[in-house]
Design a protein around this motif. Structure first.
Motif, short mmCIF file in Angstrom:
data_model
loop_
_atom_site.label_atom_id
_atom_site.label_comp_id
_atom_site.label_asym_id
_atom_site.label_seq_id
_atom_site.Cartn_x
_atom_site.Cartn_y
_atom_site.Cartn_z
N VAL A 273 7.61 -8.04 -4.40
CA VAL A 273 7.19 -6.64 -4.41
C VAL A 273 7.14 -6.11 -2.98
O VAL A 273 6.58 -6.74 -2.08
N ILE A 274 7.74 -4.96 -2.79
CA ILE A 274 7.73 -4.32 -1.48
C ILE A 274 6.52 -3.40 -1.40
O ILE A 274 6.35 -2.51 -2.25
N ILE A 275 5.67 -3.65 -0.41
CA ILE A 275 4.46 -2.85 -0.24
C ILE A 275 4.43 -2.29 1.18
O ILE A 275 5.10 -2.82 2.07
N PRO A 276 3.67 -1.22 1.40
CA PRO A 276 3.56 -0.67 2.76
C PRO A 276 2.96 -1.69 3.73
O PRO A 276 2.22 -2.59 3.32
N SER A 277 3.25 -1.52 4.98
CA SER A 277 2.82 -2.49 5.99
C SER A 277 1.31 -2.50 6.19
O SER A 277 0.77 -3.49 6.67
N TRP B 238 -7.51 -10.01 -2.14
CA TRP B 238 -7.94 -9.88 -3.54
C TRP B 238 -7.63 -8.49 -4.06
O TRP B 238 -7.16 -8.32 -5.18
N ARG B 239 -7.92 -7.47 -3.24
CA ARG B 239 -7.69 -6.09 -3.67
C ARG B 239 -6.20 -5.85 -3.93
O ARG B 239 -5.83 -5.27 -4.95
N ALA B 240 -5.35 -6.30 -3.04
CA ALA B 240 -3.90 -6.12 -3.23
C ALA B 240 -3.41 -6.92 -4.44
O ALA B 240 -2.58 -6.44 -5.21
N LEU B 241 -3.95 -8.10 -4.62
CA LEU B 241 -3.53 -8.94 -5.74
C LEU B 241 -3.86 -8.28 -7.07
O LEU B 241 -3.01 -8.20 -7.97
N PHE B 242 -5.09 -7.77 -7.21
CA PHE B 242 -5.51 -7.21 -8.49
C PHE B 242 -5.07 -5.77 -8.70
O PHE B 242 -5.00 -5.32 -9.84
N SER B 243 -4.79 -5.04 -7.65
CA SER B 243 -4.39 -3.64 -7.85
C SER B 243 -2.88 -3.44 -7.83
O SER B 243 -2.39 -2.45 -8.38
#
Length: 53
Positions: A11-15, A37-42
């Motif tokens: 998955v490409i996410i902002p830096s 955790w926040r990035a993983l679950f959201s």
């Protein structure tokens, strides 16, 4: 678990968003910080679950 790990890698996410370790869920990945955790679950987990559905 493998699908979640694949989602974290692909998955490409902002830096400015902290990316969890690619081998999340294994001892080698270590402990996750709050940002991970926040990035993983959201971001990563919902995308992985949608692809499994």
């Amino acid at each position: 678990l493998k699908r979640v790990q694949l989602a974290v890698k692909e998955v490409i996410i902002p830096s400015w968003i902290a990316r969890p370790p690619p081998m999340v869920g294994t001892a080698r990945a270590g402990t996750l910080k709050a940002d991970h955790w926040r990035a993983l679950f959201s971001i990563h987990l919902p995308l992985a679950l949608i692809s499994l559905w």
